[in-house]
Design a protein around this motif. Structure first.
Motif, PDB file in Angstrom:
ATOM      1  N   PHE A  51       0.820  -1.208   0.000  1.00 29.03           N
ATOM      2  CA  PHE A  51       0.000   0.000   0.000  1.00 29.03           C
ATOM      3  C   PHE A  51       0.857   1.261   0.000  1.00 29.03           C
ATOM      4  CE2 PHE A  51      -3.486  -2.822   1.096  1.00 29.03           C
ATOM      5  CZ  PHE A  51      -4.544  -2.221   0.444  1.00 29.03           C
ATOM      6  N   SER A  52       1.964   1.245   0.738  1.00 28.45           N
ATOM      7  CA  SER A  52       2.844   2.412   0.758  1.00 28.45           C
ATOM      8  C   SER A  52       3.469   2.643  -0.610  1.00 28.45           C
ATOM      9  CB  SER A  52       3.940   2.223   1.810  1.00 28.45           C
ATOM     10  OG  SER A  52       4.792   3.346   1.842  1.00 28.45           O
ATOM     11  N   THR A  53       3.866   1.568  -1.282  1.00 25.64           N
ATOM     12  CA  THR A  53       4.429   1.691  -2.626  1.00 25.64           C
ATOM     13  C   THR A  53       3.407   2.273  -3.592  1.00 25.64           C
ATOM     14  OG1 THR A  53       5.925  -0.185  -2.241  1.00 25.64           O
ATOM     15  CG2 THR A  53       5.505   0.430  -4.530  1.00 25.64           C
ATOM     16  N   LEU A  54       2.155   1.855  -3.472  1.00 26.92           N
ATOM     17  CA  LEU A  54       1.107   2.380  -4.352  1.00 26.92           C
ATOM     18  C   LEU A  54       0.761   3.826  -4.011  1.00 26.92           C
ATOM     19  CD1 LEU A  54      -1.221  -0.752  -4.522  1.00 26.92           C
ATOM     20  CD2 LEU A  54       0.218   0.154  -6.354  1.00 26.92           C
ATOM     21  N   ARG A  55       0.732   4.162  -2.721  1.00 26.86           N
ATOM     22  CA  ARG A  55       0.437   5.547  -2.341  1.00 26.86           C
ATOM     23  C   ARG A  55       1.521   6.498  -2.840  1.00 26.86           C
ATOM     24  NH1 ARG A  55      -1.804   3.235   2.592  1.00 26.86           N
ATOM     25  NH2 ARG A  55       0.267   3.271   3.550  1.00 26.86           N
ATOM     26  N   ASN A  56       2.759   5.998  -2.921  1.00 28.28           N
ATOM     27  CA  ASN A  56       3.897   6.818  -3.356  1.00 28.28           C
ATOM     28  C   ASN A  56       4.383   6.408  -4.749  1.00 28.28           C
ATOM     29  OD1 ASN A  56       4.797   8.464  -0.782  1.00 28.28           O
ATOM     30  ND2 ASN A  56       4.298   6.409  -0.059  1.00 28.28           N
ATOM     31  N   PHE A  57       3.473   5.919  -5.566  1.00 22.94           N
ATOM     32  CA  PHE A  57       3.830   5.268  -6.825  1.00 22.94           C
ATOM     33  C   PHE A  57       4.626   6.170  -7.771  1.00 22.94           C
ATOM     34  CE2 PHE A  57       2.958   4.102 -11.243  1.00 22.94           C
ATOM     35  CZ  PHE A  57       3.348   2.773 -11.244  1.00 22.94           C
ATOM     36  N   ILE A  58       4.180   7.391  -7.999  1.00 24.72           N
ATOM     37  CA  ILE A  58       4.844   8.275  -8.970  1.00 24.72           C
ATOM     38  C   ILE A  58       6.273   8.577  -8.527  1.00 24.72           C
ATOM     39  CG2 ILE A  58       4.814  10.583 -10.008  1.00 24.72           C
ATOM     40  CD1 ILE A  58       1.768  10.463  -9.958  1.00 24.72           C
ATOM     41  N   LEU A  59       6.459   8.853  -7.240  1.00 27.05           N
ATOM     42  CA  LEU A  59       7.789   9.149  -6.711  1.00 27.05           C
ATOM     43  C   LEU A  59       8.705   7.934  -6.818  1.00 27.05           C
ATOM     44  CD1 LEU A  59       9.659  11.133  -5.152  1.00 27.05           C
ATOM     45  CD2 LEU A  59       8.786  10.093  -3.044  1.00 27.05           C
ATOM     46  N   LEU A  60       8.233   6.775  -6.378  1.00 21.43           N
ATOM     47  CA  LEU A  60       9.067   5.574  -6.386  1.00 21.43           C
ATOM     48  C   LEU A  60       9.368   5.103  -7.808  1.00 21.43           C
ATOM     49  CD1 LEU A  60       7.398   3.658  -3.414  1.00 21.43           C
ATOM     50  CD2 LEU A  60       9.582   4.878  -3.403  1.00 21.43           C
ATOM     51  N   LYS A  61       8.427   5.281  -8.709  1.00 23.05           N
ATOM     52  CA  LYS A  61       8.678   4.928 -10.113  1.00 23.05           C
ATOM     53  C   LYS A  61       9.754   5.845 -10.701  1.00 23.05           C
ATOM     54  CE  LYS A  61       6.302   3.879 -14.462  1.00 23.05           C
ATOM     55  NZ  LYS A  61       7.347   4.451 -15.330  1.00 23.05           N
ATOM     56  N   GLY A 353     -14.332   8.060  -5.932  1.00 26.22           N
ATOM     57  CA  GLY A 353     -13.699   7.587  -4.703  1.00 26.22           C
ATOM     58  C   GLY A 353     -12.449   8.362  -4.332  1.00 26.22           C
ATOM     59  N   MET A 354     -12.316   9.587  -4.853  1.00 24.42           N
ATOM     60  CA  MET A 354     -11.106  10.365  -4.600  1.00 24.42           C
ATOM     61  C   MET A 354     -10.943  10.778  -3.139  1.00 24.42           C
ATOM     62  SD  MET A 354      -8.864  10.805  -6.960  1.00 24.42           S
ATOM     63  CE  MET A 354      -8.058  12.309  -6.393  1.00 24.42           C
ATOM     64  N   GLY A 355     -11.966  10.575  -2.346  1.00 27.11           N
ATOM     65  CA  GLY A 355     -11.834  10.851  -0.917  1.00 27.11           C
ATOM     66  C   GLY A 355     -11.261   9.677  -0.145  1.00 27.11           C
ATOM     67  N   THR A 356     -11.115   8.532  -0.820  1.00 30.00           N
ATOM     68  CA  THR A 356     -10.669   7.307  -0.142  1.00 30.00           C
ATOM     69  C   THR A 356      -9.335   6.804  -0.678  1.00 30.00           C
ATOM     70  OG1 THR A 356     -11.857   5.851  -1.690  1.00 30.00           O
ATOM     71  CG2 THR A 356     -13.078   6.645   0.221  1.00 30.00           C
ATOM     72  N   ILE A 357      -8.526   7.695  -1.238  1.00 29.99           N
ATOM     73  CA  ILE A 357      -7.303   7.257  -1.924  1.00 29.99           C
ATOM     74  C   ILE A 357      -6.237   6.724  -0.973  1.00 29.99           C
ATOM     75  CG2 ILE A 357      -7.629   8.669  -3.973  1.00 29.99           C
ATOM     76  CD1 ILE A 357      -5.836  10.780  -2.742  1.00 29.99           C
ATOM     77  N   ARG A 358      -6.347   6.986   0.316  1.00 32.08           N
ATOM     78  CA  ARG A 358      -5.397   6.356   1.246  1.00 32.08           C
ATOM     79  C   ARG A 358      -5.654   4.855   1.321  1.00 32.08           C
ATOM     80  NH1 ARG A 358      -6.145   9.200   6.791  1.00 32.08           N
ATOM     81  NH2 ARG A 358      -8.310   8.804   6.215  1.00 32.08           N
ATOM     82  N   ARG A 359      -6.912   4.453   1.147  1.00 34.29           N
ATOM     83  CA  ARG A 359      -7.278   3.035   1.206  1.00 34.29           C
ATOM     84  C   ARG A 359      -7.114   2.347  -0.150  1.00 34.29           C
ATOM     85  NH1 ARG A 359      -9.820   2.924   6.169  1.00 34.29           N
ATOM     86  NH2 ARG A 359     -10.735   4.908   6.789  1.00 34.29           N
ATOM     87  N   ASP A 360      -7.339   3.094  -1.220  1.00 35.37           N
ATOM     88  CA  ASP A 360      -7.167   2.544  -2.568  1.00 35.37           C
ATOM     89  C   ASP A 360      -6.427   3.578  -3.423  1.00 35.37           C
ATOM     90  OD1 ASP A 360      -7.216   1.237  -4.941  1.00 35.37           O
ATOM     91  OD2 ASP A 360      -9.374   0.895  -5.002  1.00 35.37           O
ATOM     92  N   PRO A 361      -5.092   3.605  -3.326  1.00 31.20           N
ATOM     93  CA  PRO A 361      -4.299   4.637  -4.011  1.00 31.20           C
ATOM     94  C   PRO A 361      -4.463   4.643  -5.520  1.00 31.20           C
ATOM     95  CG  PRO A 361      -2.965   3.412  -2.418  1.00 31.20           C
ATOM     96  CD  PRO A 361      -4.253   2.670  -2.565  1.00 31.20           C
ATOM     97  N   MET A 362      -4.885   3.515  -6.097  1.00 32.88           N
ATOM     98  CA  MET A 362      -5.010   3.445  -7.546  1.00 32.88           C
ATOM     99  C   MET A 362      -6.088   4.383  -8.081  1.00 32.88           C
ATOM    100  SD  MET A 362      -2.621   1.642  -8.558  1.00 32.88           S
ATOM    101  CE  MET A 362      -3.141   1.798 -10.258  1.00 32.88           C
ATOM    102  N   LYS A 363      -7.008   4.787  -7.240  1.00 34.76           N
ATOM    103  CA  LYS A 363      -8.087   5.671  -7.704  1.00 34.76           C
ATOM    104  C   LYS A 363      -7.535   6.987  -8.251  1.00 34.76           C
ATOM    105  CE  LYS A 363     -11.734   3.806  -4.698  1.00 34.76           C
ATOM    106  NZ  LYS A 363     -12.508   3.202  -5.781  1.00 34.76           N
ATOM    107  N   LYS A 364      -6.519   7.540  -7.586  1.00 36.91           N
ATOM    108  CA  LYS A 364      -5.975   8.821  -8.051  1.00 36.91           C
ATOM    109  C   LYS A 364      -5.127   8.642  -9.310  1.00 36.91           C
ATOM    110  CE  LYS A 364      -1.892   8.731  -5.002  1.00 36.91           C
ATOM    111  NZ  LYS A 364      -1.174   9.424  -3.909  1.00 36.91           N
TER     112      LYS A 364
END
Length: 469
Positions: A51-61, A353-364
């Motif tokens: 989940f942390s990798t997905l929340r920080n996906f653009i930076l880590l990529k 679901g843009m209010g729930t992106i901490r739970r599902d980062p793929m939405k953003k």
């Protein structure tokens, strides 16, 4: 389990989550459910790293791509992202990456040993020198610190904000048109979401549930918004408790709970929960009316309504009936409800679901301007259609789990402009009747958005309107 093995597994699941249209939590849960041999700490490490990798996906990529270019390699993008996330987690200034503490508890490893082990594992897995891995990780840490310094000076530099908080620029620009502080929202979006409980006050009390949590040695605190809310300050398995199985509490985000209080139903009301889903808000409305109101929960997804029936029976709530909407057009809806009108209609509309992106980062990461426009048109139609079932003098509440203006205020503004028989109904007295004080809610405000960085809950929008005739 070795760190290298954990990272390989985490990177594989992360890749599946990126490529699959399914919700991230479902993918991770299904994967872990099938691995009976994994211990609780391994599961915790994997879940948090993914989940942390997905929340920080653009930076880590960004970091993984740079390493691949500099070392002329290909095909290890997701492993590098998971490993980079692990490295940054060892720096206490970067709490949002958070896997080191779990690995430390798993293996009793010091920070320096952890980093040396990580560098060695990356070197072996990618087949590059230890010095090149070490240089990459040092440069990565320096880059993040520099980004933070630049953003502190220029918090509206969307290019830097996009990279640091992995939040697409086009969405940042749109959110900036609302009352939401865009920078603070983006910042908070890379941190994990808390677990919120809603106590079913008809059959239980906060005291009873708090005693249960204390007996299980689970730390918690009172909710910031809902008088029925308890926030867990640590992850814990609680859905196997007798209290949960008997419906004494539900797992429901505090922002979602606030929508029930915005409805402020009376015990004699006939209520329509128009997009009920699995029924979290129907259950809350039933609890607020002590099980006395007549609630109709409607949805186009039959399987989710089946789940509602199970949840309602668990809590002994017999005042909720479920209706499967087979055809959502207005003519079919009128036939389904056979002229019935309701004192209260709640529309928790399908949204981004843009209010729930901490739970599902793929939405953003998946939301496009085109998809957003399609959702807004659908929401306008749903709001218009279901407004026909509000009786004169009745209440219409429109809600989403989004912070995007196209799905929220713009939909409501469009509706009010085209339906002069509806008028805004201020929220403040309804919240205050339940002891809820919101400092940023004006006397005449009929809509409200919960803010992750203020309330530590998901971002929910709600608007309350009254039908004049």
């Amino acid at each position: 389990m070795k760190l290298s093995s954990l990272l390989k597994i985490a990177s594989q699941v992360t890749e599946v989550a990126i490529k699959s249209p399914k919700p991230t939590d479902g993918i991770v849960s299904e994967f872990l459910r099938k691995r009976k041999n994994f211990g609780s700490k391994e599961r915790r490490f994997l879940s948090e790293n993914i989940f942390s990798t997905l929340r920080n996906f653009i930076l880590l990529k960004h970091f993984a791509d740079k390493f691949s270019r500099d070392n002329n390699i290909a095909g290890n993008e997701f492993f590098l992202m998971s490993a980079c996330n692990c490295f940054l987690s060892a720096n206490k200034k970067f709490e949002e990456f958070g896997s080191f503490d779990i690995f430390n508890r798993l293996n009793s490893t010091s920070e320096s040993d952890f980093i040396n082990l990580l560098i060695n594992d990356i070197s072996i897995e990618i087949n590059v020198t230890i010095s090149s891995v070490n240089d990459w990780l040092i440069a990565t840490e320096s880059f993040v610190k520099e980004l933070d310094s630049n953003i502190k000076l220029h918090p509206d530099d969307w290019k830097n904000v996009e990279l640091r908080y992995s939040f697409p620029q086009n969405l940042l620009v749109e959110i900036d048109k609302t009352s939401v502080d865009t920078f603070k929202y983006a910042n908070k979006s890379i941190y994990p979401a808390s677990v919120n409980l809603r106590v079913s006050t008809t059959i239980s009390s906060k005291d009873e549930i708090e005693l249960m949590l204390e007996s299980m040695d689970i730390s918690f605190e009172a909710g910031k918004l809902s008088p029925s809310s308890i926030i867990l300050t640590e992850r814990a398995k609680i859905d196997n408790t007798l209290e949960y199985k008997s419906g004494k509490f539900e797992i429901q985000d505090e922002g979602s709970q606030l929508i029930g209080f915005a409805c402020n139903p009376n015990s004699t009301d006939k209520i329509l929960d128009a997009c009920a889903g699995a029924g979290g808000k129907s259950l809350h409305l039933a609890d607020l009316t002590q099980g006395n109101s007549d609630i109709v929960a409607a949805d186009v997804e039959f399987n989710r309504l089946r789940e509602l029936k199970i949840r309602a029976s668990r809590g002994g709530l017999n005042n909720i009936s479920a209706i499967h909407i087979k055809a959502p057009d207005l003519a079919s809806l009128k036939n389904t409800f056979s002229g019935t009108q309701f004192d209260l209609v709640l529309i928790d509309a399908p949204c981004s679901g843009m209010g729930t992106i901490r739970r599902d980062p793929m939405k953003k990461l998946r939301l496009t301007d085109r998809l957003l426009a399609r959702l807004a048109e659908k929401q306008k139609r749903i709001l218009s259609d279901y407004s026909n079932f509000v009786k004169p003098g009745g209440i219409l509440v429109y809600a989403t789990c989004s912070v995007m203006p196209q799905e929220n205020q713009e939909v409501v503004d469009y509706f009010l402009q085209n339906n002069e028989n509806f008028t805004p109904d201020p929220l403040k007295p309804h919240f205050e009747s339940h002891g809820i004080e919101l400092s940023d809610l004006g006397e005449h405000d009929f809509s409200y958005t919960t803010k992750t960085y203020v309330h530590n809950c998901d971002g929910f929008y709600m608007a309350r309107m009254r039908k004049l005739y």
